[in-house]
Design a protein around this motif. Structure first.
Motif, mmCIF file in Angstrom:
data_model
loop_
_atom_site.group_PDB
_atom_site.id
_atom_site.type_symbol
_atom_site.label_atom_id
_atom_site.label_comp_id
_atom_site.label_asym_id
_atom_site.label_seq_id
_atom_site.Cartn_x
_atom_site.Cartn_y
_atom_site.Cartn_z
ATOM 1 N N PRO A 81 0.848 -1.194 0.000
ATOM 2 C CA PRO A 81 0.000 0.000 0.000
ATOM 3 C C PRO A 81 0.886 1.249 0.000
ATOM 4 O O PRO A 81 2.043 1.199 0.446
ATOM 5 C CB PRO A 81 -0.783 -0.119 1.312
ATOM 6 N N ARG A 82 0.352 2.360 -0.459
ATOM 7 C CA ARG A 82 1.138 3.579 -0.667
ATOM 8 C C ARG A 82 1.973 3.990 0.559
ATOM 9 O O ARG A 82 3.167 4.213 0.445
ATOM 10 C CB ARG A 82 0.229 4.738 -1.073
ATOM 11 N N GLU A 91 1.596 2.386 -10.019
ATOM 12 C CA GLU A 91 0.428 2.209 -9.155
ATOM 13 C C GLU A 91 -0.450 1.142 -9.777
ATOM 14 O O GLU A 91 -0.823 1.232 -10.956
ATOM 15 C CB GLU A 91 -0.340 3.512 -9.007
ATOM 16 N N GLU A 132 -2.308 -0.253 -4.727
ATOM 17 C CA GLU A 132 -0.989 -0.598 -4.218
ATOM 18 C C GLU A 132 0.094 -0.072 -5.154
ATOM 19 O O GLU A 132 -0.159 0.193 -6.327
ATOM 20 C CB GLU A 132 -0.837 -2.114 -4.068
#
Length: 84
Positions: free
Chosen positions: A38-39, A67, A72
């Motif tokens: 995740p970012r 992305e 994610e």
């Protein structure tokens, strides 16, 4: 005959598999690790990577990132095996 987009994608995937495994190099002396997170976790992982392998000593870098549809981030970090 021109390559179809599928042919190009398969060829690129084979190249990625050849040198994309953790700890492997592509003959250029760099070690690479690929992550999918995740970012916020991706940002933290990259910061930890740079803390462990400083840019000045290991020539560390984010080699590529994208992305994914679920939000994610997939990214590849590279570094030299040891600092001089």
């Amino acid at each position: 005959m021109a390559d179809r987009p599928r042919d190009l994608a398969e060829r690129m995937a084979r190249r990625r598999k050849m040198g994309g495994q953790p700890g492997e190099s592509r003959g250029d002396g760099y070690l690479r690790e690929t992550f999918t997170l995740p970012r916020e976790a991706a940002r933290a992982r990259a910061q930890a990577f740079f803390a462990r392998y400083p840019k000045a000593g290991y020539m560390s870098a984010v080699e590529a990132w994208r992305e994914l549809p679920g939000g994610e981030i997939e990214f590849t970090m590279r570094r030299l095996p040891s600092a001089d």
